[in-house]
Motif scaffolding. Structure first.
Motif, PDB file in Angstrom:
ATOM      1  N   ARG A   1      47.734  -3.995  34.700  1.00  0.00           N
ATOM      2  CA  ARG A   1      48.198  -2.865  33.884  1.00  0.00           C
ATOM      3  C   ARG A   1      49.441  -2.178  34.437  1.00  0.00           C
ATOM      4  NH1 ARG A   1      42.091  -0.711  33.202  1.00  0.00           N
ATOM      5  NH2 ARG A   1      41.326  -2.501  31.969  1.00  0.00           N
ATOM      6  N   PRO A   2      49.551  -1.974  35.766  1.00  0.00           N
ATOM      7  CA  PRO A   2      50.802  -1.388  36.269  1.00  0.00           C
ATOM      8  C   PRO A   2      52.028  -2.239  35.945  1.00  0.00           C
ATOM      9  CG  PRO A   2      49.079  -1.226  37.921  1.00  0.00           C
ATOM     10  CD  PRO A   2      48.539  -2.115  36.844  1.00  0.00           C
TER      11      PRO A   2
ATOM     12  N   VAL B   1      52.398  -4.148  33.283  1.00  0.00           N
ATOM     13  CA  VAL B   1      52.678  -3.932  31.859  1.00  0.00           C
ATOM     14  C   VAL B   1      53.407  -2.609  31.663  1.00  0.00           C
ATOM     15  CG1 VAL B   1      51.629  -3.511  29.597  1.00  0.00           C
ATOM     16  CG2 VAL B   1      50.761  -5.360  31.054  1.00  0.00           C
ATOM     17  N   GLU B   2      52.937  -1.566  32.333  1.00  0.00           N
ATOM     18  CA  GLU B   2      53.577  -0.250  32.186  1.00  0.00           C
ATOM     19  C   GLU B   2      54.986  -0.255  32.768  1.00  0.00           C
ATOM     20  OE1 GLU B   2      52.434   2.242  30.347  1.00  0.00           O
ATOM     21  OE2 GLU B   2      50.863   0.788  29.860  1.00  0.00           O
ATOM     22  N   ARG B   3      55.192  -0.983  33.854  1.00  0.00           N
ATOM     23  CA  ARG B   3      56.530  -1.060  34.449  1.00  0.00           C
ATOM     24  C   ARG B   3      57.510  -1.738  33.494  1.00  0.00           C
ATOM     25  NH1 ARG B   3      60.874   0.891  36.458  1.00  0.00           N
ATOM     26  NH2 ARG B   3      62.156  -0.638  37.586  1.00  0.00           N
TER      27      ARG B   3
ATOM     28  N   LYS C   1      57.347  -1.806  30.232  1.00  0.00           N
ATOM     29  CA  LYS C   1      57.629  -0.874  29.137  1.00  0.00           C
ATOM     30  C   LYS C   1      58.594   0.226  29.592  1.00  0.00           C
ATOM     31  CE  LYS C   1      53.202  -0.256  27.929  1.00  0.00           C
ATOM     32  NZ  LYS C   1      52.044   0.195  27.115  1.00  0.00           N
ATOM     33  N   THR C   2      58.435   0.677  30.833  1.00  0.00           N
ATOM     34  CA  THR C   2      59.362   1.692  31.367  1.00  0.00           C
ATOM     35  C   THR C   2      60.781   1.141  31.449  1.00  0.00           C
ATOM     36  OG1 THR C   2      57.627   2.807  32.633  1.00  0.00           O
ATOM     37  CG2 THR C   2      59.896   3.133  33.374  1.00  0.00           C
TER      38      THR C   2
ATOM     39  N   ARG D   1      62.244   1.000  27.914  1.00  0.00           N
ATOM     40  CA  ARG D   1      62.595   2.322  27.374  1.00  0.00           C
ATOM     41  C   ARG D   1      63.844   2.869  28.044  1.00  0.00           C
ATOM     42  NH1 ARG D   1      56.745   3.103  27.183  1.00  0.00           N
ATOM     43  NH2 ARG D   1      56.831   3.908  29.318  1.00  0.00           N
TER      44      ARG D   1
ATOM     45  N   LEU E   1      51.890  -1.075  22.223  1.00  0.00           N
ATOM     46  CA  LEU E   1      53.262  -0.686  22.544  1.00  0.00           C
ATOM     47  C   LEU E   1      53.657   0.559  21.767  1.00  0.00           C
ATOM     48  CD1 LEU E   1      54.920  -4.223  22.278  1.00  0.00           C
ATOM     49  CD2 LEU E   1      54.327  -3.026  24.394  1.00  0.00           C
ATOM     50  N   ASP E   2      54.475   1.399  22.386  1.00  0.00           N
ATOM     51  CA  ASP E   2      55.033   2.537  21.660  1.00  0.00           C
ATOM     52  C   ASP E   2      56.139   2.036  20.743  1.00  0.00           C
ATOM     53  OD1 ASP E   2      57.333   2.148  23.264  1.00  0.00           O
ATOM     54  OD2 ASP E   2      56.626   3.560  24.761  1.00  0.00           O
TER      55      ASP E   2
ATOM     56  N   CYS F   1      59.334   0.140  22.205  1.00  0.00           N
ATOM     57  CA  CYS F   1      59.005  -1.163  22.790  1.00  0.00           C
ATOM     58  C   CYS F   1      58.565  -2.147  21.717  1.00  0.00           C
ATOM     59  CB  CYS F   1      57.921  -1.009  23.849  1.00  0.00           C
ATOM     60  SG  CYS F   1      58.467  -0.113  25.326  1.00  0.00           S
TER      61      CYS F   1
END
Length: 218
Positions: A132-133, A135-137, A139-140, A143, A180-181, A184
């Motif tokens: 999960r980290p 995946v979040e990285r 997306k960051t 963005r 995804l937001d 993304c």
């Protein structure tokens, strides 16, 4: 123009071969695709061990042989500078190299948890906590780049090396229904609708299934 050959393995499973192939397309270098035997030890390393540094993809261009996706990117950038594989501005170019290198050498948990498989689609998929980290990285990164360079691609109006490096992640996020937001999600749609990606995807869908046990081994 000097004849070029790109040695690749599976179009359905190989994220690194996709990256190398996209880079050649972006550089405007026509290549003859040379598939390797999917039972070859090197090919299976790339597919099953998720290694970015084996001998596929391998670009042969005249007397030059270059492998590893970032090495291919640098060679194409030097050989076809007008193709604009990297941003023109020095600061943006350094940023592009940094996030491309981050994908090249990192995100192991993401690549392990969400293996490349273009033919597969999940309506939902539970991502294990270790990935999960990553995946979040990702997306960051997306963005930040889309905001800083105003899209539609990571570094502005045209695709760069960074887009080639993250294109397989777009495919993985679609395969595994990663939430995804809107920025993304729009980026994933844009990459998957990019003409070279549509061409590769169609070939992957038509590729014969030669490694029956692959999903089990991942």
């Amino acid at each position: 123009m000097t004849q070029a050959t790109l040695t690749i393995s599976s179009k359905n499973y190989s994220s690194w071969c996709l990256r190398g192939w996209l880079l050649c397309k972006m550089a405007g270098l026509p290549v003859i695709e040379k598939p390797v035997d999917l039972h070859d030890v090197g090919a299976r390393q790339e597919l099953l061990l998720l290694s970015p540094s084996v001998l596929v993809p391998r670009l042969t261009h005249g007397r030059v042989e270059v492998w590893d996706t970032l090495a291919i990117a640098e060679y194409l950038h030097e050989t076809f500078p007008k193709a604009g594989l990297y941003p023109a501005h020095k600061v943006a170019r350094a940023h592009c190299r940094s996030i491309s290198g981050e994908m090249h050498s990192g995100f192991y948990n993401l690549r392990s948890a969400l293996p490349m498989n273009i033919r597969s689609r999940h309506e939902s998929f539970k991502i294990f906590s270790g990935a999960r980290p990553d995946v979040e990285r990702v997306k960051t990164i997306w963005r930040e780049c889309l905001t800083a360079y105003e899209g539609p691609f990571l570094f502005g109006a045209k695709p760069s090396v960074a887009d080639a490096m993250y294109a397989p992640v777009c495919s993985r996020f679609r395969t595994y229904a990663v939430p995804l937001d809107p920025p993304c999600a729009d980026y994933v749609d844009r990459i998957l609708d990019w003409e070279p990606m549509r061409e590769w995807t169609q070939s992957a869908l038509e590729e014969p299934e030669e490694i029956q046990e692959l999903e089990v081994e991942f």
